[in-house]
Design a protein around this motif. Structure first.
Motif, PDB file in Angstrom:
ATOM      1  N   ILE A   1      31.841  36.496  32.566  1.00  0.00           N
ATOM      2  CA  ILE A   1      30.693  35.793  33.144  1.00  0.00           C
ATOM      3  C   ILE A   1      29.614  35.439  32.127  1.00  0.00           C
ATOM      4  CG2 ILE A   1      31.007  36.803  35.432  1.00  0.00           C
ATOM      5  CD1 ILE A   1      28.592  38.561  34.832  1.00  0.00           C
TER       6      ILE A   1
ATOM      7  N   TYR B   1      31.475  29.740  31.912  1.00  0.00           N
ATOM      8  CA  TYR B   1      32.078  30.568  32.965  1.00  0.00           C
ATOM      9  C   TYR B   1      32.139  29.849  34.302  1.00  0.00           C
ATOM     10  CZ  TYR B   1      33.066  34.138  36.334  1.00  0.00           C
ATOM     11  OH  TYR B   1      33.650  34.836  37.363  1.00  0.00           O
TER      12      TYR B   1
ATOM     13  N   SER C   1      35.586  29.532  36.717  1.00  0.00           N
ATOM     14  CA  SER C   1      35.764  29.975  38.094  1.00  0.00           C
ATOM     15  C   SER C   1      35.983  28.775  39.018  1.00  0.00           C
ATOM     16  CB  SER C   1      34.577  30.820  38.557  1.00  0.00           C
ATOM     17  OG  SER C   1      33.442  30.020  38.739  1.00  0.00           O
TER      18      SER C   1
ATOM     19  N   ASP D   1      39.378  28.308  41.239  1.00  0.00           N
ATOM     20  CA  ASP D   1      39.223  28.132  42.670  1.00  0.00           C
ATOM     21  C   ASP D   1      39.940  26.883  43.165  1.00  0.00           C
ATOM     22  OD1 ASP D   1      38.291  28.994  45.066  1.00  0.00           O
ATOM     23  OD2 ASP D   1      36.363  27.957  44.918  1.00  0.00           O
TER      24      ASP D   1
ATOM     25  N   LEU E   1      41.589  33.988  38.599  1.00  0.00           N
ATOM     26  CA  LEU E   1      40.766  33.909  37.399  1.00  0.00           C
ATOM     27  C   LEU E   1      40.793  35.300  36.768  1.00  0.00           C
ATOM     28  CD1 LEU E   1      38.695  32.397  35.630  1.00  0.00           C
ATOM     29  CD2 LEU E   1      36.932  33.292  37.136  1.00  0.00           C
TER      30      LEU E   1
ATOM     31  N   GLU F   1      40.468  38.176  33.488  1.00  0.00           N
ATOM     32  CA  GLU F   1      39.913  38.526  32.190  1.00  0.00           C
ATOM     33  C   GLU F   1      40.993  39.302  31.445  1.00  0.00           C
ATOM     34  OE1 GLU F   1      36.159  40.544  32.610  1.00  0.00           O
ATOM     35  OE2 GLU F   1      35.438  39.088  34.077  1.00  0.00           O
TER      36      GLU F   1
ATOM     37  N   ARG G   1      41.212  42.246  30.467  1.00  0.00           N
ATOM     38  CA  ARG G   1      41.535  43.590  30.974  1.00  0.00           C
ATOM     39  C   ARG G   1      42.377  43.563  32.242  1.00  0.00           C
ATOM     40  NH1 ARG G   1      36.086  44.869  34.122  1.00  0.00           N
ATOM     41  NH2 ARG G   1      35.118  42.833  33.887  1.00  0.00           N
ATOM     42  N   ASP G   2      42.505  42.402  32.877  1.00  0.00           N
ATOM     43  CA  ASP G   2      43.355  42.312  34.071  1.00  0.00           C
ATOM     44  C   ASP G   2      44.830  42.158  33.713  1.00  0.00           C
ATOM     45  OD1 ASP G   2      41.169  42.362  35.843  1.00  0.00           O
ATOM     46  OD2 ASP G   2      40.815  40.221  35.506  1.00  0.00           O
TER      47      ASP G   2
ATOM     48  N   ARG H   1      47.189  43.123  36.769  1.00  0.00           N
ATOM     49  CA  ARG H   1      47.002  44.278  37.649  1.00  0.00           C
ATOM     50  C   ARG H   1      46.495  43.801  38.997  1.00  0.00           C
ATOM     51  NH1 ARG H   1      46.531  48.125  33.305  1.00  0.00           N
ATOM     52  NH2 ARG H   1      45.535  46.938  31.640  1.00  0.00           N
TER      53      ARG H   1
ATOM     54  N   ARG I   1      40.606  44.053  39.869  1.00  0.00           N
ATOM     55  CA  ARG I   1      39.195  43.856  39.514  1.00  0.00           C
ATOM     56  C   ARG I   1      38.453  43.069  40.586  1.00  0.00           C
ATOM     57  NH1 ARG I   1      36.780  39.766  36.871  1.00  0.00           N
ATOM     58  NH2 ARG I   1      38.812  38.916  36.382  1.00  0.00           N
TER      59      ARG I   1
ATOM     60  N   ARG J   1      29.373  36.686  40.769  1.00  0.00           N
ATOM     61  CA  ARG J   1      29.767  35.658  39.796  1.00  0.00           C
ATOM     62  C   ARG J   1      31.175  35.903  39.295  1.00  0.00           C
ATOM     63  NH1 ARG J   1      26.551  34.201  34.772  1.00  0.00           N
ATOM     64  NH2 ARG J   1      27.715  32.281  34.915  1.00  0.00           N
ATOM     65  N   SER J   2      31.522  37.190  39.106  1.00  0.00           N
ATOM     66  CA  SER J   2      32.871  37.451  38.593  1.00  0.00           C
ATOM     67  C   SER J   2      33.942  37.194  39.627  1.00  0.00           C
ATOM     68  CB  SER J   2      33.039  38.881  38.100  1.00  0.00           C
ATOM     69  OG  SER J   2      31.851  39.454  37.767  1.00  0.00           O
ATOM     70  N   VAL J   3      33.583  37.175  40.889  1.00  0.00           N
ATOM     71  CA  VAL J   3      34.633  36.955  41.902  1.00  0.00           C
ATOM     72  C   VAL J   3      34.311  35.757  42.766  1.00  0.00           C
ATOM     73  CG1 VAL J   3      35.407  39.325  42.038  1.00  0.00           C
ATOM     74  CG2 VAL J   3      33.548  38.594  43.495  1.00  0.00           C
ATOM     75  N   ARG J   4      33.677  34.783  42.161  1.00  0.00           N
ATOM     76  CA  ARG J   4      33.264  33.627  42.957  1.00  0.00           C
ATOM     77  C   ARG J   4      34.407  33.037  43.741  1.00  0.00           C
ATOM     78  NH1 ARG J   4      28.903  29.391  41.309  1.00  0.00           N
ATOM     79  NH2 ARG J   4      29.968  28.400  43.031  1.00  0.00           N
ATOM     80  N   THR J   5      35.579  33.049  43.143  1.00  0.00           N
ATOM     81  CA  THR J   5      36.709  32.426  43.827  1.00  0.00           C
ATOM     82  C   THR J   5      37.096  33.197  45.081  1.00  0.00           C
ATOM     83  OG1 THR J   5      38.176  33.638  42.381  1.00  0.00           O
ATOM     84  CG2 THR J   5      37.640  31.409  41.740  1.00  0.00           C
TER      85      THR J   5
END
Lengths: 472, 314
Positions: A224, A229, A233, A237, A243, A245, A247-248, A259, B4, B98-102
């Motif tokens: 973010i 950013y 997103s 969408d 979406l 990062e 670490r995912d 994950r 996440r 914001r990180s999960v807007r979708t």
């Protein structure tokens, strides 16, 4: 400097055909209505949170890119010419990259100097001899184009890494249709909203052969705090994909997984909005917290597609740019349909001499710079700045190119004083899939809001406009 | 769904709920502190506000013993050094959003984003009572809008369920902590009931979970301490009671399990907590001690939170 070409009004005051309906409308609509709609547009943008960050500007962690409500218009004819040129150029970029990372015919033929490749910080030796899916490197290109007169478009810059801005192209249209439905009934404007559909088709076509029939596509974002950013997103969408990062994601037996709440799920195509340097701490910068350890080995094993490919930066810096006409001829045996801005390569002594002798009238750019940082605009610079650049040039000539200060075309723009001409450029987006090339009509028009300014970059106070291709 | 994403949705809902709870605590404390001493008013209210919000220790590190209205309000509402201040709740909620807007609907995002923009308009220093009241109303309104937006616009899938589970786990925790701090004024029927003084304490507990009116509708009699405890712990009709929270938690966790085709520890803990609430009687709770009962509930609720994280969110 000559008077810039205005895209709406001819020198004799007559209106160019593409702008006929718009010009009538601008005369009819009262200024306070325009002002009201402009505020409405800004309110909508802020509420939806379409923001970008400016690096090094901590007060304004999230800023809006100013949106100008007067559209920029191209005729279908102009667009057809442009889009053929864009397709040709992207094709050449892909062939060049394939060549650079395999047989290097173009270096052997002496068309492009070797050190431009080997000493280029964006050159990735890790990609030597590696096969990439479908032999394609640049799947999403943003080719910056400027206009000089009614006939001439120049390519100003190729963006072959992770070009951004497409979300503004889409949101600008969305807002325009919401605020000015009456304009769209008077002008037949080619739609752009199918861009994300085209992008998804492109990404899926690029999946590695080992993936399932319905490949799992993801968008990889640095997170973010990245300036783009919002766009990441937005795209995830609209594409209907995750979406992620770094670490995912994790790698097991050279396969990429994400994950999820239901356990690991395989990933086939990664539309990454993360620079090469950061994507895999094991292969590149070891301090990167944003990447995925082992991603490069999965990539080399052919189990995942990265878009764009790793190492594309060796094709889009400003020194390579000046060789693009030769590159097009070398691989395609055709004359380039789109011209380059005449460019002096300071690496060549006679070019350097010319640039040093004409600093007051030239634009000097760093070869690896972007975003309008680190450049000199001769006619607008004071003596001290010019002398500073002269010193820089002498010290490290290979790091610079010089170009004439172009009289970029202007478009009517709504500013404080009313409607006035402002300089614009255009970034169309070219999608190259395994099956075919796709370009939605138009692109992102950037506009320099300061009177007389030529710098359209959003990081330097530029704005954007909706771009129309009229479907005559 | 990405782990996440689920984690962000879960915590987003928790922080929005927490912000609302803090607003209610401040509201009630102010009301009580303004009462004349003869009616139970005292400056202790600000200490209990800190205890209920779970940040008494942190407050002491920052302000020492200066427990007064100005300091507590600033600390609970705005202090950047208090990770659970209302401002921080909104900040974290927006960062998560914001990180999960979708995964959010436009309506949910707009609620959070406009609240975050609006937040900047409230100055943190020297707020008048009237400004504070307006601020607290704004916080409660935001939480209601967010909840309503989620309820009315989200697809009924794992995104919705994780966000609901987060909200109810937080709500159960908040209700339990309000009871824990005030348990000494809630006495079993057999005990001697304090004078009219205590009425204001009981009423304030009800107010802090917005249940004063509900109380009268449910019991149709004047406020009695053991009934207050009954309403907040066992009464399933009361949307902030522990029982009601656990009915919801258990239901949404079961939805998740059915969707993924797998039950786990989280579902088992939720069910056992719900069963325990269902088997409890108010008399027994008072016999074994209200404080002990609440204490062990809070521990169980935390254990559930931990197992949800382990099972889905990492």
């Amino acid at each position: 400097m000559t008077v810039a070409f205005d895209e709406m009004t001819n020198v004799d005051g007559s209106i160019r055909t593409a702008y006929a309906a718009l010009s009538r409308w601008l005369k009819e609509v009262p200024p306070d209505v325009l002002d009201y709609r402009r505020k409405e547009a800004e309110f909508i943008f802020r509420r939806i949170g379409i923001t970008f960050a400016v690096y090094g500007d901590s007060d304004a962690q999230e800023r809006l890119i100013p949106f100008d409500i007067i559209p920029r218009i191209l005729t279908n004819n102009e667009w057809q010419r442009l889009s053929r040129g864009l397709e040709q150029r992207t094709k050449a970029l892909n062939l060049y990259l394939k060549d650079i990372y395999s047989r290097r015919e173009i270096l052997k033929a002496g068309v492009v100097p070797e050190d431009l490749v080997y000493q280029n910080p964006a050159f990735r030796p890790e990609m030597n001899g590696q096969k990439v899916p479908h032999d394609l490197y640049v799947h999403i290109a943003g080719i910056d184009v400027v206009r000089i007169d009614a006939e001439t478009f120049y390519v100003l810059e190729d963006n072959a890494r992770t070009p951004s801005g497409v979300s503004y192209m889409l949101e600008n249209r969305e807002i325009m249709m919401r605020l000015f439905p009456e304009l769209f009934s008077e002008n037949r404007v080619a739609p752009v909203e199918n861009y994300t559909d085209e992008l998804l088709a492109t990404l899926k076509s690029l999946a590695p052969v080992t993936s399932s029939s319905d490949p799992n596509v993801v968008v990889l974002t640095p997170g973010i705090y990245n300036s783009a950013y919002y766009e990441h997103s937005f795209l995830a969408d609209k594409l209907g994909v995750e979406l992620v990062e770094g670490r995912d994601l994790f790698i097991k037996n050279d396969v990429v997984y994400m994950r999820t709440t239901e356990g690991p799920k395989r990933v086939d195509v990664i539309y990454r909005r993360l620079d090469d340097d950061f994507i895999d701490p094991l292969a590149f910068r070891p301090d990167s917290m944003l990447g995925v350890p082992g991603l490069m080995s999965a990539y080399h094993a052919g189990n995942v597609t990265l878009t764009n490919a790793v190492g594309t930066g060796v094709a889009d810096d400003k020194a390579v740019y000046s060789y693009m006409p030769e590159i097009v001829r070398f691989y395609l045996g055709e004359e380039p349909l789109l011209k380059n801005v005449p460019t002096w390569r300071c690496r060549e002594p006679d070019h350097l001499k010319y640039v040093l002798d004409h600093l007051e009238e030239l634009v000097v750019k760093e070869v690896h710079g972007s975003g309008g940082y680190g450049m000199l605009i001769g006619p607008r610079a004071d003596k001290a700045q010019i002398e500073m650049f002269r010193a820089k040039l002498k010290q490290d000539p290979t790091n610079f190119i010089g170009q004439p200060t172009l009289a970029l075309s202007t478009c009517p723009t709504f500013v404080e004083e009313g409607i006035a001409p402002r300089h614009v450029d255009l970034r169309p987006f070219v999608l190259t899939g395994a099956d075919r090339t796709r370009i939605v009509p138009g692109g992102l028009t950037r506009v320099a809001l300061q009177a007389g300014s030529l710098v359209v970059n959003s990081s330097q106070g530029g704005g954007t406009k909706d771009t129309w291709v009229l479907d005559e | 769904m990405l782990s996440r994403t689920a984690d962000n949705l879960y915590w987003l809902a928790r922080y929005m709920e927490r912000a609302e709870c803090l607003a209610r605590i401040l509201d009630v404390s102010q009301r009580l502190a303004q009462l004349p001493a003869a009616y139970g008013g005292s400056t202790n209210e600000w200490s209990s506000a800190l205890l209920t919000a779970g940040c008494a220790d942190l407050f002491r590190e920052v302000h020492g013993d200066a427990v007064n209205e100005a300091n507590v309000v600033a600390f609970l509402a705005f202090a950047p050094e208090n990770p659970s201040s209302i401002r921080n709740c909104f900040e974290i909620a927006r960062t998560n959003a914001r990180s999960v807007r979708t995964a959010l609907t436009m309506e949910m995002w707009e609620t959070i984003n406009s609240a975050w923009l609006e937040l900047k308009r409230y100055s943190t220093k020297n707020m008048t009572r009237e400004e504070l009241a307006r601020f607290l109303a704004f916080v409660k309104e935001t939480s209601l809008r967010f909840d309503g937006a989620a309820y009315r616009t989200m697809l009924r899938n794992d995104a919705f369920w994780f966000s609901r589970v987060g909200m109810y786990v937080e709500r159960a925790d908040n209700t339990a902590r309000i009871l824990d701090v005030k348990y000494h004024v809630l006495l079993p029927e057999s005990e001697h009931v304090g004078g009219p003084l205590d009425y204001f304490q009981w009423a304030s507990i009800l107010r802090s979970v917005s249940a004063l009116t509900s109380f009268h509708w449910v019991y149709r009699q004047s406020v009695k301490p053991w009934l207050v405890a009954d309403l907040l712990i066992l009464n399933a009709q009361m949307p902030r009671s522990l029982t009601s929270c656990y009915q919801n938690i258990s239901r949404y966790l079961d939805d998740i399990a059915a969707y993924y085709g797998r039950q786990g520890t989280a579902q088992r803990i939720a069910r056992s907590n719900l069963t325990r609430l269902g088997n409890s009687r108010m008399e027994e709770i008072f016999q074994t001690g209200l404080h002990e009962y609440i204490d062990s509930f809070i521990a169980e609720n935390n254990r559930l939170g931990g197992s949800i994280t382990e099972q889905y969110l990492v």
